[in-house]
Design a protein around this motif. Structure first.
Motif, PDB file in Angstrom:
ATOM      1  N   VAL A  81     -49.263 -39.529  29.099  1.00 55.95           N
ATOM      2  CA  VAL A  81     -48.836 -38.147  28.864  1.00 55.95           C
ATOM      3  C   VAL A  81     -50.005 -37.321  28.311  1.00 55.95           C
ATOM      4  CG1 VAL A  81     -47.357 -36.714  27.384  1.00 55.95           C
ATOM      5  CG2 VAL A  81     -46.400 -38.690  28.569  1.00 55.95           C
ATOM      6  N   LYS A  82     -50.739 -37.905  27.377  1.00 55.37           N
ATOM      7  CA  LYS A  82     -51.842 -37.144  26.748  1.00 55.37           C
ATOM      8  C   LYS A  82     -52.924 -36.793  27.767  1.00 55.37           C
ATOM      9  CE  LYS A  82     -51.261 -38.675  22.036  1.00 55.37           C
ATOM     10  NZ  LYS A  82     -51.383 -39.925  21.305  1.00 55.37           N
ATOM     11  N   ARG A  83     -53.282 -37.790  28.579  1.00 52.86           N
ATOM     12  CA  ARG A  83     -54.334 -37.529  29.578  1.00 52.86           C
ATOM     13  C   ARG A  83     -53.857 -36.540  30.633  1.00 52.86           C
ATOM     14  NH1 ARG A  83     -55.414 -43.889  29.743  1.00 52.86           N
ATOM     15  NH2 ARG A  83     -56.947 -43.958  28.075  1.00 52.86           N
ATOM     16  N   SER A  84     -52.605 -36.698  31.020  1.00 48.87           N
ATOM     17  CA  SER A  84     -52.061 -35.801  32.038  1.00 48.87           C
ATOM     18  C   SER A  84     -52.047 -34.367  31.521  1.00 48.87           C
ATOM     19  CB  SER A  84     -50.645 -36.259  32.382  1.00 48.87           C
ATOM     20  OG  SER A  84     -49.967 -35.249  33.042  1.00 48.87           O
ATOM     21  N   ARG A  85     -51.648 -34.207  30.258  1.00 45.93           N
ATOM     22  CA  ARG A  85     -51.577 -32.854  29.673  1.00 45.93           C
ATOM     23  C   ARG A  85     -52.968 -32.223  29.660  1.00 45.93           C
ATOM     24  NH1 ARG A  85     -49.430 -33.894  24.294  1.00 45.93           N
ATOM     25  NH2 ARG A  85     -47.416 -34.367  25.205  1.00 45.93           N
ATOM     26  N   TYR A  86     -53.937 -33.013  29.232  1.00 41.26           N
ATOM     27  CA  TYR A  86     -55.317 -32.512  29.153  1.00 41.26           C
ATOM     28  C   TYR A  86     -55.830 -32.140  30.546  1.00 41.26           C
ATOM     29  CZ  TYR A  86     -60.256 -32.328  27.864  1.00 41.26           C
ATOM     30  OH  TYR A  86     -61.548 -31.916  27.659  1.00 41.26           O
ATOM     31  N   PHE A  87     -55.595 -33.025  31.493  1.00 41.83           N
ATOM     32  CA  PHE A  87     -56.059 -32.803  32.869  1.00 41.83           C
ATOM     33  C   PHE A  87     -55.366 -31.569  33.454  1.00 41.83           C
ATOM     34  CE2 PHE A  87     -56.761 -35.261  37.154  1.00 41.83           C
ATOM     35  CZ  PHE A  87     -57.807 -34.408  37.453  1.00 41.83           C
ATOM     36  N   ALA A  88     -54.054 -31.469  33.237  1.00 37.76           N
ATOM     37  CA  ALA A  88     -53.289 -30.339  33.789  1.00 37.76           C
ATOM     38  C   ALA A  88     -53.779 -29.016  33.201  1.00 37.76           C
ATOM     39  CB  ALA A  88     -51.799 -30.539  33.527  1.00 37.76           C
ATOM     40  N   GLU A  89     -54.083 -29.017  31.886  1.00 36.12           N
ATOM     41  CA  GLU A  89     -54.609 -27.777  31.260  1.00 36.12           C
ATOM     42  C   GLU A  89     -55.901 -27.345  31.934  1.00 36.12           C
ATOM     43  OE1 GLU A  89     -55.247 -28.534  27.099  1.00 36.12           O
ATOM     44  OE2 GLU A  89     -53.069 -28.702  26.772  1.00 36.12           O
ATOM     45  N   LYS A  90     -56.772 -28.329  32.151  1.00 32.03           N
ATOM     46  CA  LYS A  90     -58.081 -28.015  32.757  1.00 32.03           C
ATOM     47  C   LYS A  90     -57.915 -27.558  34.213  1.00 32.03           C
ATOM     48  CE  LYS A  90     -60.496 -29.131  29.237  1.00 32.03           C
ATOM     49  NZ  LYS A  90     -61.417 -28.242  28.566  1.00 32.03           N
ATOM     50  N   LEU A  91     -56.987 -28.176  34.923  1.00 31.56           N
ATOM     51  CA  LEU A  91     -56.746 -27.764  36.314  1.00 31.56           C
ATOM     52  C   LEU A  91     -56.144 -26.357  36.352  1.00 31.56           C
ATOM     53  CD1 LEU A  91     -55.342 -31.129  37.771  1.00 31.56           C
ATOM     54  CD2 LEU A  91     -57.455 -30.012  38.483  1.00 31.56           C
ATOM     55  N   THR A  92     -55.303 -26.056  35.364  1.00 33.19           N
ATOM     56  CA  THR A  92     -54.723 -24.701  35.298  1.00 33.19           C
ATOM     57  C   THR A  92     -55.839 -23.669  35.113  1.00 33.19           C
ATOM     58  OG1 THR A  92     -52.756 -25.648  34.315  1.00 33.19           O
ATOM     59  CG2 THR A  92     -52.992 -23.274  34.089  1.00 33.19           C
ATOM     60  N   GLU A  93     -56.794 -23.991  34.235  1.00 25.80           N
ATOM     61  CA  GLU A  93     -57.919 -23.060  34.017  1.00 25.80           C
ATOM     62  C   GLU A  93     -58.671 -22.808  35.322  1.00 25.80           C
ATOM     63  OE1 GLU A  93     -58.555 -24.654  29.494  1.00 25.80           O
ATOM     64  OE2 GLU A  93     -60.339 -24.626  30.791  1.00 25.80           O
ATOM     65  N   LEU A  94     -58.859 -23.899  36.097  1.00 24.02           N
ATOM     66  CA  LEU A  94     -59.563 -23.734  37.372  1.00 24.02           C
ATOM     67  C   LEU A  94     -58.755 -22.896  38.357  1.00 24.02           C
ATOM     68  CD1 LEU A  94     -61.296 -27.070  38.444  1.00 24.02           C
ATOM     69  CD2 LEU A  94     -62.337 -24.969  37.572  1.00 24.02           C
ATOM     70  N   SER A  95     -57.435 -23.099  38.368  1.00 27.16           N
ATOM     71  CA  SER A  95     -56.633 -22.322  39.334  1.00 27.16           C
ATOM     72  C   SER A  95     -56.607 -20.850  38.930  1.00 27.16           C
ATOM     73  CB  SER A  95     -55.235 -22.903  39.515  1.00 27.16           C
ATOM     74  OG  SER A  95     -54.488 -22.741  38.365  1.00 27.16           O
ATOM     75  N   GLU A  96     -56.790 -20.564  37.620  1.00 24.47           N
ATOM     76  CA  GLU A  96     -56.899 -19.154  37.208  1.00 24.47           C
ATOM     77  C   GLU A  96     -58.254 -18.571  37.625  1.00 24.47           C
ATOM     78  OE1 GLU A  96     -53.803 -19.812  33.545  1.00 24.47           O
ATOM     79  OE2 GLU A  96     -55.931 -19.545  33.066  1.00 24.47           O
ATOM     80  N   LYS A  97     -59.265 -19.442  37.589  1.00 21.98           N
ATOM     81  CA  LYS A  97     -60.606 -18.989  37.974  1.00 21.98           C
ATOM     82  C   LYS A  97     -60.728 -18.790  39.492  1.00 21.98           C
ATOM     83  CE  LYS A  97     -65.418 -20.496  37.242  1.00 21.98           C
ATOM     84  NZ  LYS A  97     -66.238 -21.578  36.702  1.00 21.98           N
TER      85      LYS A  97
END
Ligand SMILES: Cc1ncc(COP(=O)(O)O)c(C=O)c1O
Length: 473
Positions: free
Chosen positions: A373-389
């Protein structure tokens, strides 16, 4: 010489071989050598010029023996380090797909090499119907104990060498149990494997071109995360319609709790319960295919993650377990010899599978706040930042825990393939799944992925998206 007197020793010669200090020393030296050589492989790099010509020739030979081009020009050198893998051209890639969820401890992991040596010390390479070793018993017991730990009635386990064979065995068990019922229920976009029967079950028309339909399958719509209530109702209505149309004809409901090849669409407790209750009432066995989902959620099995234990009659696992398996309850034990295989698994696979189960437990992968869960949350946050970019290049992420996915561009296969190729070029391995939209998924190894690996993957994906964006303008 024939020895008629019975032996009295309390351990076997094989046990004393395994305890021999020379074996321990040999293993220590091997581990040291692997670590020394693999340590250099801790970052992405391009191919080595002098190795290029021979790599090209190898790829041509691969193409010739396969009778067609491989999916991508990937040939491993045989060495890696954590998530980094060296290719035979000397390049190093960051592997966030792991052979589609197979390399659960990454590449060249010392525990897996240690286990593989144990496997190599067994007297036979393969185990099967006439040749079973204690690790087979241990593997089966471990899987049964994990699968039944929150109430599922899964008493038995049969190993096999592929996910397809595990699913074949699951269907055989259900069909045999319900004979003469001969129809199967599955979901739209199902993927079950590449045997003849499973080509009929898998919902990809192009995977069964020219093949006869070995099974009669009816499909239900899967859950939609954007409209869970409506999609549940549609699936339930369709189920009732089919049960009325073919009374007594269904031998099994077969489902992936999270659609895998179909595009990483999560199920849910409510969605599955609404289907499983009427299936139970109709006496239709429920098969959960966990070949891709095992180890990826908050529990070892996704049916446990969705609290569906009471409905799991037959369960299949594979990929990360290194050897595949079919688990089933005692009511389903076949009454005739319908299950048997010359090969149930390689001795090294079974040993590596046991080491992988150890690693999953030792690394605290499971639980509501486990490392998955922790890794997924971290990864998902970073992927969200990229999709905003890159809003035009990327939507998402979607998926469930350690099965993350995003939609590139317009969701066409062409867009997904274009980005995947650039990712490959910059050194990041992911893979496509689904159609309409086609997505790019990641299956990082749950036991060893760190935030540093995720940061490195995000940096490479950023680079790939930037390149793709430039090529589009
Ligand atoms: C859900 C699911 N079931 C079955 C299979 C088939 O497994 P194998 O390729 O080992 O036969 C796969 C493989 O991708 C899978 O994802």
């Amino acid at each position: 010489m024939v020895q008629s007197q019975s032996a009295t020793h309390t351990s076997t010669h094989a046990d004393s071989l395994r305890r021999d200090p020379r074996i321990a020393e040999a293993k220590r030296l091997i581990a040291e050598a692997v670590s020394d050589h693999g340590a250099q492989l801790d970052h992405v790099r391009g191919p080595s010029e002098p190795l290029r010509p021979q790599y090209e020739r190898l790829l041509e030979r691969l193409q010739t023996v396969r009778g067609g081009a491989p999916i991508w020009p990937y040939l491993s050198s045989g060495l890696g380090h954590e998530l980094y893998v060296e290719l035979a051209d000397g390049s190093v890639k960051l592997d966030m797909i792991g052979g589609i969820g197979v390399h659960g401890c990454g590449h060249s992991h010392p525990n897996i090499i240690d286990a593989a040596i144990d496997g190599a010390l067994e007297d036979t390479v393969m185990q099967g119907n006439l040749q079973q070793h204690p690790p087979t018993v241990e593997m089966c017991e471990r899987l049964i104990s994990m699968a039944s730990s929150s109430g599922a009635r899964l008493d038995h386990c049969l190993l096999s060498t592929s996910g397809a064979m595990a699913n074949e065995n699951a269907l055989k068990i259900a069909l045999h149990h319900k004979a003469p019922a001969d129809r199967i229920l599955a979901f739209d976009n199902a993927f079950a494997g590449r045997s003849l029967a499973l080509a009929a079950l898998t919902d990809r028309p192009n995977y069964r071109i020219g093949l006869p339909l070995a099974l009669q399958v009816d499909y239900l719509p899967f859950r939609s995360a954007t409209n869970p209530e409506l999609s549940r109702q549609c699936a339930v209505d369709e189920l009732h319609r089919l049960l009325k149309r073919h009374p007594g004809r269904y031998a099994a409901f077969w489902a992936e709790p999270i659609a895998g090849e179909g595009g990483y669409y999560p199920g849910s407790h409510d969605f599955f319960k609404a289907l499983c209750v009427p299936l139970r009432e109709a006496g239709i066995p429920i098969i959960f295919d966990e070949i891709q989902t095992f180890s990826r959620t908050t529990r070892p099995f996704a049916f446990q993650h969705y609290k569906l234990d009471e409905f799991a009659d037959i369960v299949t696992v594979g990929k990360i377990t290194q050897v595949c398996a079919t688990l089933y309850g005692k009511d389903f034990v076949p009454k005739g010899p319908v299950l048997s295989q010359t090969f149930t698994g390689a001795s090294a696979s079974i040993a590596a599978g046991l080491a992988t189960l150890d690693a999953l437990e030792a690394n605290g992968c499971f639980g509501a706040e486990g490392t998955n869960v922790k890794r997924s949350r971290y990864f998902a946050e970073k992927l969200t930042e990229l999709s905003e970019k890159y809003p035009k290049q990327m939507q998402g992420p979607f998926g469930e825990v350690m099965m993350l996915v995003f939609t590139p561009g317009d969701g066409s296969f062409e867009h997904a393939k274009a980005l995947l190729d650039i990712m490959y070029e910059v050194g990041l391995l992911g893979f496509v799944c689904g159609s309409n939209p086609t997505r790019i998924r990641f299956l990082p190894p749950p036991t060893i992925t760190t935030h540093e690996h995720i940061d490195a993957a995000i940096e490479l994906l950023d680079k790939a998206l930037q390149k793709w964006k430039l090529s589009m303008s």
